[in-house]
Design an enzyme around this catalytic site. Structure first.
Site, PDB file in Angstrom:
ATOM      1  N   ARG A  25       0.865  -1.187   0.000  1.00 59.11           N
ATOM      2  CA  ARG A  25       0.000   0.000   0.000  1.00 59.11           C
ATOM      3  C   ARG A  25       0.900   1.235   0.000  1.00 59.11           C
ATOM      4  NH1 ARG A  25      -2.366   0.829   5.451  1.00 59.11           N
ATOM      5  NH2 ARG A  25      -0.952   2.592   5.501  1.00 59.11           N
TER       6      ARG A  25
ATOM      7  N   HIS B  43      -3.771   4.313   4.410  1.00 57.81           N
ATOM      8  CA  HIS B  43      -4.906   3.380   4.427  1.00 57.81           C
ATOM      9  C   HIS B  43      -6.119   4.042   3.802  1.00 57.81           C
ATOM     10  CE1 HIS B  43      -8.096   0.772   5.846  1.00 57.81           C
ATOM     11  NE2 HIS B  43      -8.646   1.816   6.437  1.00 57.81           N
TER      12      HIS B  43
ATOM     13  N   TYR C  61       3.691   5.608  11.656  1.00 56.15           N
ATOM     14  CA  TYR C  61       3.960   4.218  12.061  1.00 56.15           C
ATOM     15  C   TYR C  61       4.848   3.431  11.091  1.00 56.15           C
ATOM     16  CZ  TYR C  61      -0.142   3.628   9.001  1.00 56.15           C
ATOM     17  OH  TYR C  61      -1.012   3.696   7.952  1.00 56.15           O
TER      18      TYR C  61
END
Lengths: 324, 352
Positions: free
Chosen positions: B247, B251, B260
């Site tokens: 990805r 998100h 993160y």
């Protein structure tokens, strides 16, 4: 006309509809060769084969999830959840998926699934074979909830449920599964979803009940004719037959609702709200709720938990004597 | 990072390869425009497919028209590939009256019966048992239909994943599970989802085969999924295809991945951009030129911008439509509530 119990009536309804409509399939735990733990699907696998009477792995979310996919694809699945206490692993599939599918797809997809599930206490089943979770499903937009009390209604309503284009939670009162007997016509007949039945006419008060507690309420009002109670069996809980309820309370001015589920936020609370909104000027006494307690369902003291005839009668006397 | 598996000659007809590539470019362009519109406040939410175009589109193209798709968050583009028009697709993102699903769901939750792409919820993995049920129904009815069930790596931790694969194995359902292992379920890496050596290997526990494939290589994805689809169609039962991909973006528009994950990891994966990999292959086979690339990019941008302009013009769905489709017929309770809403003062435009 044969005299059947509720299990036989359910079994016959499934057979009638499976003969009539090749899209109907039954699935669940032990529904095949064993015929279900209560024998409601007995003999179906022999007549319709394992493609249409499907013993599944032991997973309620899978049973309901697969039924949703089958219904989307054009079948009419009738999954059985062995006890309504076991329905919670499938709760997400029911509440977030089954109930919302038509709405969220703008009407493009629907899932005409009928989830049959034995419900209610009184068989010494403890916490996990006794619950009556109807309010959770009535609270979920998109579901219809049916809870018959006798064999005639069970068959006619199950046939209507399977033919309905919207999903149904079909709760079967296992306390009276075999005890409630009655004449059941052979072959095809339906009872419309959403129509209550007046069991007994009266002018003194309205008593509303469903499922196994209907029989307790009937016993209670029969013991004291001077109550002059009108007893209504809702049969379909949602959509509620609001006209039958309001028409009766408008006539009697007093109303009691009997439910075996816990009291707080139970369906009796919703009925009480609807009645006071619509019948306020006619009410002569506070609406009485005669219910299970707000506790988990007990094993040893189940007759103290359930609103059985003696407790119902006690409360109905109070309702009769109430003066503002 | 694995090197791209070399192929001297095209393994697929030229038209199919070019169709995959054109759809990948269109989806990339669409995603970029939508993320911009989201930041401008014109779109409420968006989940982009960026970096996963090969896994989404080269898998969907292996299906026949009559096959069904149960998507997850990033497979909207499969609808476009299968012929769904761009304007109503965008109307779903805008949540307006041009949306076939009547503005009922958040953006990126599109569905259309016309291309057999079913409606899905935001709850992870719930589509998987349903996909198996649809496949079981197809088998019961004797249809040739194969069902493609998409999921992410996070979904493999859900009970519904286990339930679905177990049912699929037991009933030998004609279903292909396509897992887009993009390495991140929002902020949680796939190493925290499972201790298994791969996702594909999990299929063995359910009695059928799993295959892991380079999810950024459109040719490899297509080959693996086509083989699984053919197997399902011929009665061979299910397959789990794990597409290892990444990805590249957040998100969703609500996420900030810099909190993160290491940007160096993203940079490594950018070097394996599925568009670049397929374009490289097409060029090496002499079936794609720089001029064609420029023309395609310009054409797609024009198409997307024209569709946005048209879609954005549509009004909100009518107020009374709020009560439609809860049931097939309007019950008394909703009739009363509809009257109550229509008698109330308007609340104003929905905030985004």
């Amino acid at each position: 006309m044969p005299s059947w119990n509720i299990i036989q009536a359910v079994n016959d309804a499934l057979r009638v509809e499976m003969r009539r409509d090749p899209r109907v399939v039954v699935l669940g735990e032990d529904v095949g060769k064993f015929g279900g733990v209560f024998r409601a699907t007995l003999g179906l696998i022999e007549e319709f084969g394992a493609d249409r009477v499907i013993d599944t792995p032991l997973a309620e979310a899978g049973i309901v999830g697969a039924a949703i996919g089958m219904a989307m694809y054009g079948l009419r699945p009738v999954p059985e959840i062995q006890f309504s206490d076991f329905i919670y692993p499938a709760f997400d599939q029911i509440v977030n998926e089954l109930a919302k599918l038509r709405y969220r797809s703008g009407g493009q997809y629907s899932a005409p699934v009928v989830i049959r599930t034995p419900a209610g206490g009184g068989i010494k089943g403890g916490h996990y074979h006794s619950q009556s979770p109807e309010a959770l499903f009535i609270h979920t937009p998109g579901l219809q909830v049916i809870y018959p009390s006798n064999p005639y209604d069970a068959k006619g309503l199950l046939l209507s449920a399977i033919r309905s284009d919207d999903p149904v939670i079909f709760m079967e009162p296992k306390r009276v599964y075999r005890a409630a007997k009655g004449d059941v016509p052979e072959g095809d007949y339906t009872i419309p979803i959403g129509e209550a039945r007046v069991v007994r006419e009266g002018r003194g008060m309205t008593v509303i009940a469903w499922g196994a507690m209907l029989h307790e309420a009937e016993q209670a009002v029969g013991q004291l004719p001077e109550l002059d109670a009108e007893l209504i069996d809702l049969r379909t809980l949602w959509p509620l037959d609001i006209e039958a309820v309001v028409g009766s309370v408008s006539k009697t001015g007093r109303c009691a609702i009997v439910q075996e589920a816990p009291r707080t936020c139970g369906f009796a609370a919703e009925i009480a709200a609807l009645v006071q909104e619509r019948c306020f000027p006619r009410l002569e006494a506070p609406i009485a709720r005669i219910t299970g307690w707000d506790t988990p369902f007990p094993y040893a003291l189940e007759n103290d938990y359930l609103p059985l005839a003696p407790r119902i009668l006690h409360k109905l006397r109070e309702l009769k004597d109430y003066e503002a | 990072m694995q090197p791209l598996h070399k192929l001297e000659t095209p393994p697929l007809p030229r038209e199919i390869l070019l169709r995959i590539y054109r759809e990948m470019v269109r989806l990339r362009t669409l995603d970029e425009r939508m993320m911009t519109l989201q930041r401008q406040g014109r779109v409420g939410f968006y989940g982009a497919c960026t970096g996963q175009e090969a896994a989404t589109l080269a898998s969907a193209i292996a299906l026949e028209k009559s096959d069904w798709i149960f998507p997850a968050l990033r497979e909207g583009g499969a609808m476009l590939l299968r012929g769904f028009p761009l304007v109503p697709y965008l109307c779903q993102i805008f949540g307006n009256a041009g949306d076939e699903t009547k503005g009922r769901q958040m953006p990126s939750h599109m569905a259309s019966k016309s291309v057999h792409q079913v409606s899905w919820s935001s709850c992870i993995g719930t589509q998987l048992p349903q996909a198996v049920g649809a496949a079981m129904a197809a088998k019961i009815k004797g249809d040739r239909t194969v069902v493609a069930a998409y999921l992410g790596d996070g979904a493999t931790s859900e009970g519904d994943f286990h339930v679905a694969l177990n049912f699929a194995g037991v009933f030998k359902a004609p279903v292909v599970f396509i897992c887009q292992n993009n390495h991140w379920a929002i902020s949680v890496p796939s190493s925290k989802q499972t201790a298994s050596e791969s996702i594909a290997i999990k299929a063995q526990a359910y009695g059928f085969g799993g295959v892991k494939v380079d999810g950024n290589d459109a040719v490899a994805v297509h080959a693996a999924v086509k083989q699984a689809v053919d197997k399902a169609r011929s009665g061979g039962g299910p397959t789990l295809v794990e597409c290892e991909t990444y990805r590249i973006g957040a998100h969703s528009s609500s996420d900030d991945p810099t909190r993160y994950r290491d940007e160096r990891e993203v940079e490594q994966w950018r070097k394996r951009d599925p568009l670049d990999l397929l374009r490289g292959r097409l060029q090496s086979w002499g079936i794609w030129s720089a001029r064609e690339e420029d023309e395609l990019r310009a054409k797609v941008l024009e198409e997307v911008n024209a569709a946005i302009a048209e879609a954005e013009k549509k009004p909100e769905p009518p107020r009374e439509s709020l009560f439609e489709d809860v049931y097939s017929v309007l019950p008394w309770s909703l009739r009363e509530q509809r009257e109550e809403l229509l008698a109330s003062p308007p609340a104003g435009k929905t905030s985004q």
